[in-house]
Motif scaffolding. Structure first.
Motif, PDB file in Angstrom:
ATOM      1  N   GLU A  75       0.833  -1.208   0.000  1.00  0.00           N
ATOM      2  CA  GLU A  75       0.000   0.000   0.000  1.00  0.00           C
ATOM      3  C   GLU A  75       0.865   1.254   0.000  1.00  0.00           C
ATOM      4  N   TYR A  76       1.935   1.226   0.796  1.00  0.00           N
ATOM      5  CA  TYR A  76       2.851   2.362   0.875  1.00  0.00           C
ATOM      6  C   TYR A  76       3.518   2.616  -0.476  1.00  0.00           C
ATOM      7  N   LEU A  77       3.953   1.541  -1.136  1.00  0.00           N
ATOM      8  CA  LEU A  77       4.592   1.695  -2.450  1.00  0.00           C
ATOM      9  C   LEU A  77       3.619   2.216  -3.497  1.00  0.00           C
ATOM     10  N   ASP A  78       2.366   1.762  -3.443  1.00  0.00           N
ATOM     11  CA  ASP A  78       1.355   2.276  -4.372  1.00  0.00           C
ATOM     12  C   ASP A  78       1.140   3.768  -4.163  1.00  0.00           C
ATOM     13  N   ALA A  79       1.047   4.175  -2.890  1.00  0.00           N
ATOM     14  CA  ALA A  79       0.854   5.597  -2.587  1.00  0.00           C
ATOM     15  C   ALA A  79       2.068   6.411  -3.037  1.00  0.00           C
ATOM     16  N   ARG A  80       3.266   5.884  -2.785  1.00  0.00           N
ATOM     17  CA  ARG A  80       4.482   6.592  -3.192  1.00  0.00           C
ATOM     18  C   ARG A  80       4.591   6.675  -4.712  1.00  0.00           C
ATOM     19  N   THR A  81       4.127   5.656  -5.405  1.00  0.00           N
ATOM     20  CA  THR A  81       4.153   5.678  -6.870  1.00  0.00           C
ATOM     21  C   THR A  81       3.262   6.792  -7.390  1.00  0.00           C
ATOM     22  N   ARG A  82       2.077   6.917  -6.808  1.00  0.00           N
ATOM     23  CA  ARG A  82       1.175   8.003  -7.232  1.00  0.00           C
ATOM     24  C   ARG A  82       1.793   9.362  -6.912  1.00  0.00           C
ATOM     25  N   LYS A  83       2.429   9.471  -5.743  1.00  0.00           N
ATOM     26  CA  LYS A  83       3.077  10.721  -5.354  1.00  0.00           C
ATOM     27  C   LYS A  83       4.243  11.039  -6.287  1.00  0.00           C
ATOM     28  N   HIS A  84       4.981  10.006  -6.695  1.00  0.00           N
ATOM     29  CA  HIS A  84       6.116  10.192  -7.596  1.00  0.00           C
ATOM     30  C   HIS A  84       5.650  10.723  -8.946  1.00  0.00           C
ATOM     31  N   GLN A  85       4.507  10.243  -9.406  1.00  0.00           N
ATOM     32  CA  GLN A  85       3.986  10.710 -10.687  1.00  0.00           C
ATOM     33  C   GLN A  85       3.604  12.182 -10.618  1.00  0.00           C
ATOM     34  N   ARG A  86       3.131  12.617  -9.439  1.00  0.00           N
ATOM     35  CA  ARG A  86       2.741  14.020  -9.294  1.00  0.00           C
ATOM     36  C   ARG A  86       3.904  14.926  -8.915  1.00  0.00           C
ATOM     37  N   HIS A  87       4.690  14.524  -7.924  1.00  0.00           N
ATOM     38  CA  HIS A  87       5.691  15.411  -7.339  1.00  0.00           C
ATOM     39  C   HIS A  87       7.133  15.009  -7.634  1.00  0.00           C
ATOM     40  N   LYS A  88       7.334  13.891  -8.336  1.00  0.00           N
ATOM     41  CA  LYS A  88       8.670  13.393  -8.668  1.00  0.00           C
ATOM     42  C   LYS A  88       9.512  13.099  -7.420  1.00  0.00           C
ATOM     43  N   LEU A  89       8.869  12.565  -6.372  1.00  0.00           N
ATOM     44  CA  LEU A  89       9.578  12.180  -5.153  1.00  0.00           C
ATOM     45  C   LEU A  89       9.834  10.676  -5.201  1.00  0.00           C
ATOM     46  N   GLY A  90      11.092  10.276  -5.180  1.00  0.00           N
ATOM     47  CA  GLY A  90      11.450   8.866  -5.236  1.00  0.00           C
ATOM     48  C   GLY A  90      11.423   8.214  -3.864  1.00  0.00           C
ATOM     49  N   VAL A  91      11.755   6.939  -3.825  1.00  0.00           N
ATOM     50  CA  VAL A  91      11.795   6.195  -2.571  1.00  0.00           C
ATOM     51  C   VAL A  91      13.114   5.408  -2.545  1.00  0.00           C
ATOM     52  N   THR A  92      13.739   5.364  -1.383  1.00  0.00           N
ATOM     53  CA  THR A  92      15.012   4.648  -1.255  1.00  0.00           C
ATOM     54  C   THR A  92      14.822   3.389  -0.426  1.00  0.00           C
ATOM     55  N   ARG A  93      15.800   2.512  -0.520  1.00  0.00           N
ATOM     56  CA  ARG A  93      15.765   1.269   0.244  1.00  0.00           C
ATOM     57  C   ARG A  93      15.806   1.551   1.740  1.00  0.00           C
ATOM     58  N   VAL A  94      16.579   2.557   2.141  1.00  0.00           N
ATOM     59  CA  VAL A  94      16.695   2.916   3.563  1.00  0.00           C
ATOM     60  C   VAL A  94      15.347   3.388   4.100  1.00  0.00           C
ATOM     61  N   LEU A  95      14.647   4.195   3.313  1.00  0.00           N
ATOM     62  CA  LEU A  95      13.330   4.687   3.720  1.00  0.00           C
ATOM     63  C   LEU A  95      12.343   3.526   3.882  1.00  0.00           C
ATOM     64  N   LEU A  96      12.368   2.579   2.946  1.00  0.00           N
ATOM     65  CA  LEU A  96      11.480   1.416   3.038  1.00  0.00           C
ATOM     66  C   LEU A  96      11.797   0.584   4.278  1.00  0.00           C
ATOM     67  N   LYS A  97      13.071   0.418   4.552  1.00  0.00           N
ATOM     68  CA  LYS A  97      13.483  -0.353   5.731  1.00  0.00           C
ATOM     69  C   LYS A  97      13.003   0.315   7.015  1.00  0.00           C
ATOM     70  N   GLU A  98      13.137   1.633   7.101  1.00  0.00           N
ATOM     71  CA  GLU A  98      12.679   2.376   8.283  1.00  0.00           C
ATOM     72  C   GLU A  98      11.177   2.226   8.482  1.00  0.00           C
ATOM     73  N   GLU A  99      10.431   2.322   7.392  1.00  0.00           N
ATOM     74  CA  GLU A  99       8.972   2.170   7.478  1.00  0.00           C
ATOM     75  C   GLU A  99       8.597   0.770   7.978  1.00  0.00           C
ATOM     76  N   CYS A 100       9.239  -0.260   7.433  1.00  0.00           N
ATOM     77  CA  CYS A 100       8.938  -1.637   7.845  1.00  0.00           C
ATOM     78  C   CYS A 100       9.260  -1.851   9.324  1.00  0.00           C
ATOM     79  N   LEU A 101      10.398  -1.329   9.757  1.00  0.00           N
ATOM     80  CA  LEU A 101      10.763  -1.467  11.168  1.00  0.00           C
ATOM     81  C   LEU A 101       9.796  -0.714  12.077  1.00  0.00           C
ATOM     82  N   LYS A 102       9.311   0.430  11.607  1.00  0.00           N
ATOM     83  CA  LYS A 102       8.327   1.204  12.378  1.00  0.00           C
ATOM     84  C   LYS A 102       7.037   0.398  12.539  1.00  0.00           C
ATOM     85  N   TRP A 103       6.545  -0.207  11.453  1.00  0.00           N
ATOM     86  CA  TRP A 103       5.326  -1.013  11.512  1.00  0.00           C
ATOM     87  C   TRP A 103       5.543  -2.247  12.389  1.00  0.00           C
TER      88      TRP A 103
END
Length: 139
Positions: free
Chosen positions: A97-125
């Motif tokens: 779900e997070y990746l889908d949301a980030r993909t939509r955001k990337h299409q609008r705002h050109k904000l990418g996602v890094t492996r470190v950011l994904l790891k932090e999110e998973c550890l937070k959950w």
């Protein structure tokens, strides 16, 4: 008589994904409601089952096993060929779900996602869920 299993010297073709098994089970259940005397063999021999399924003894046994899993609700509709026990399904769903949301955001705002950011999110959950935090987790 139908052949029984794989002949000597031949390799087993495991070319069906869990999603294909799931779809076949769903079609079988739908057809079974219309035609109550529908057997696994009749279904696999028909065109309804699709071109990847054939009416062999081995295929009927496999279909029966997958159909039991489907009825129990444990057959997952995924694109993998082997179903393994997954411990962190809730984190996987949140990540998708997070990746889908980030993909939509990337299409609008050109904000990418890094492996470190994904790891932090998973550890937070992982830390937020008291049931999961008892199991060892690494990502």
């Amino acid at each position: 008589p139908t052949p029984k299993g794989v002949a000597k010297g031949q390799k087993l073709k495991n070319d069906k994904t869990m999603e294909e098994w799931w779809n076949a089970c769903q079609r079988y259940e739908f057809e079974k409601k219309k035609k109550t005397d529908l057997s696994y063999g009749m279904f696999l021999a028909s065109a309804i089952s699709g071109n990847k399924f054939e009416n062999t003894h081995s295929m009927r046994n496999s279909f029966g096993n997958y159909y039991k899993k489907y009825r129990a609700g444990t057959l997952e509709r995924t694109s993998v060929k082997r179903q393994c026990v997954r411990e962190f399904v809730s984190i996987e769903k949140k990540l998708c779900e997070y990746l889908d949301a980030r993909t939509r955001k990337h299409q609008r705002h050109k904000l990418g996602v890094t492996r470190v950011l994904l790891k932090e999110e998973c550890l937070k959950w992982y830390r937020q869920d008291p049931e999961l935090s008892q199991k060892p987790f690494s990502c």
